[in-house]
Enzyme design. Structure first.
Site, PDB file in Angstrom:
ATOM      1  N   SER A 155     -33.441 -13.420 -16.758  1.00 62.36           N
ATOM      2  CA  SER A 155     -34.859 -13.652 -17.021  1.00 62.36           C
ATOM      3  C   SER A 155     -35.088 -15.080 -17.532  1.00 62.36           C
ATOM      4  O   SER A 155     -34.777 -16.045 -16.833  1.00 62.36           O
ATOM      5  CB  SER A 155     -35.383 -12.598 -17.997  1.00 62.36           C
ATOM      6  OG  SER A 155     -36.795 -12.599 -18.048  1.00 62.36           O
ATOM      7  N   ASP A 250     -39.448  -5.579  -9.500  1.00 61.42           N
ATOM      8  CA  ASP A 250     -39.656  -6.661 -10.470  1.00 61.42           C
ATOM      9  C   ASP A 250     -40.801  -7.566 -10.018  1.00 61.42           C
ATOM     10  O   ASP A 250     -40.835  -7.996  -8.857  1.00 61.42           O
ATOM     11  CB  ASP A 250     -38.361  -7.476 -10.589  1.00 61.42           C
ATOM     12  CG  ASP A 250     -38.327  -8.386 -11.804  1.00 61.42           C
ATOM     13  OD1 ASP A 250     -39.367  -8.977 -12.142  1.00 61.42           O
ATOM     14  OD2 ASP A 250     -37.244  -8.506 -12.407  1.00 61.42           O
ATOM     15  N   HIS A 280     -37.781  -5.096 -14.049  1.00 64.15           N
ATOM     16  CA  HIS A 280     -37.360  -6.267 -14.805  1.00 64.15           C
ATOM     17  C   HIS A 280     -36.595  -5.850 -16.069  1.00 64.15           C
ATOM     18  O   HIS A 280     -36.936  -4.861 -16.716  1.00 64.15           O
ATOM     19  CB  HIS A 280     -38.575  -7.109 -15.201  1.00 64.15           C
ATOM     20  CG  HIS A 280     -38.224  -8.440 -15.751  1.00 64.15           C
ATOM     21  ND1 HIS A 280     -37.763  -9.466 -14.957  1.00 64.15           N
ATOM     22  CD2 HIS A 280     -38.234  -8.927 -17.017  1.00 64.15           C
ATOM     23  CE1 HIS A 280     -37.522 -10.529 -15.707  1.00 64.15           C
ATOM     24  NE2 HIS A 280     -37.787 -10.229 -16.965  1.00 64.15           N
TER      25      HIS A 280
END
Length: 315
Positions: A155, A250, A280
């Site tokens: 991320s 995601d 995610h």
């Protein structure tokens, strides 16, 4: 959604383990909530025989994990956790780094980079570059091969890893030999099809939280076009081979597909691993979700293969 992931989410709710968004909660509360979730997800994780918390020059904290029974020198992954540049900790990713080390045979150095709101752009980017430079300069002291280094993250951490690789390329080194990038945020846009489809909050990341992130991470709206914040906008030529992983639910799916395409256009060997039914932030859920364990094992194997083979220019 993968049924095991859905069951894991339900289990967390039953235990009262609910994430607190920094958009609506005080930052200390958001960090504490994430730490409680991480501790639950890490239950049963066995420490490696060698795990050392270090303080690097400038006060940057890091944790070094070495593979058990490894013969020095070993390759090294320099890693940054996710958390919207605002939350996340060394302890919260212990189990993830242990799994990567065991699956790859490589050591890992997890950087505790500076977080917002205390520290804004480009502090985290600078920490990632400095941490990699320190690892390269001090590798031999820790039984690390300075010629076999990689950068990685998930991320926000993947954003930092890619940005650091670009900065190191432009500075003439030291340079990583591989990039391990899990569901990174590589652009500041939130208007793509995957954002519109999955960005309402159910997939672990929302348009509102992303806009909060960029508004609070950056100090000037013009920085939304700065490649250190949005590395997808950079010239990607000259980067090392990369493995990208992304869940099919995601909001960042389109960004990751765009990065894979741009790396291919730049002549960079790149593989995009699409993880079906995952959203995610899945990387910490390996204890409860077999699809996550498979993805992490495949990622670790790719890292190990990339850092144990001879460089392409070798005779």
């Amino acid at each position: 959604m993968d049924p095991e992931l859905a069951a894991a989410a339900a289990l967390l709710r039953e235990r009262g383990l609910v994430a607190a968004s920094p958009v609506t909660a005080p930052i200390a509360e958001a960090r504490a909530a994430l730490d409680r979730i991480s501790a639950f997800l890490a239950k049963g994780s066995e420490p490696l025989r060698e795990e050392h918390t270090l303080t690097l020059p400038g006060g940057l904290r890091a944790r070094l994990y070495r593979p058990d029974a490894a013969h020095a020198p070993v390759p090294l992954l320099v890693y940054a956790h996710g958390g919207s540049f605002a939350v996340g900790s060394l302890d919260g990713w212990d189990h993830v780094l242990r799994d990567i080390v065991r699956g790859s045979g490589c050591a890992a150095l997890h950087l505790d980079y500076r977080l917002l709101p205390e520290h804004r752009f480009p502090a985290a980017h600078e920490d990632m570059v400095a941490g990699f430079r320190w690892a390269a300069a001090n590798a031999c002291e820790f039984g690390i091969d300075p010629g076999r280094l990689a950068l990685g993250g998930d991320s926000a951490g993947a954003n930092l890893a890619l940005g650091a690789a670009l900065a190191l390329r432009d500075a003439g080194g030291p340079r990583p030999r591989f990039l391990l990038l899990h569901y990174g945020a590589y652009d500041t846009e939130t208007d793509s099809a995957s954002w519109q489809r999955f960005g309402q909050g159910a997939a672990g990341l929302s348009i509102a939280s992303a806009e909060w992130l960029w508004a609070n991470y950056l100090t000037d709206p013009a920085q939304r076009r700065d490649w250190r914040a949005a590395p997808l906008l950079a010239d990607l030529r000259g980067l090392p081979p990369a493995l990208l992983t992304i869940g099919t639910l995601d909001p960042l799916l389109d960004q990751n597909e765009a990065l894979a395409a741009r790396l291919a256009e730049a002549g960079i060997p790149c593989r995009l691993l699409r993880c079906e039914g995952l959203n995610h932030g899945f990387i910490r859920y390996g204890r409860l979700v077999s699809a996550v364990r498979r993805c992490l094992a495949e990622s670790a194997a790719a890292l190990g293969a990339a850092l144990t083979k001879e460089p392409a220019h070798a005779a």
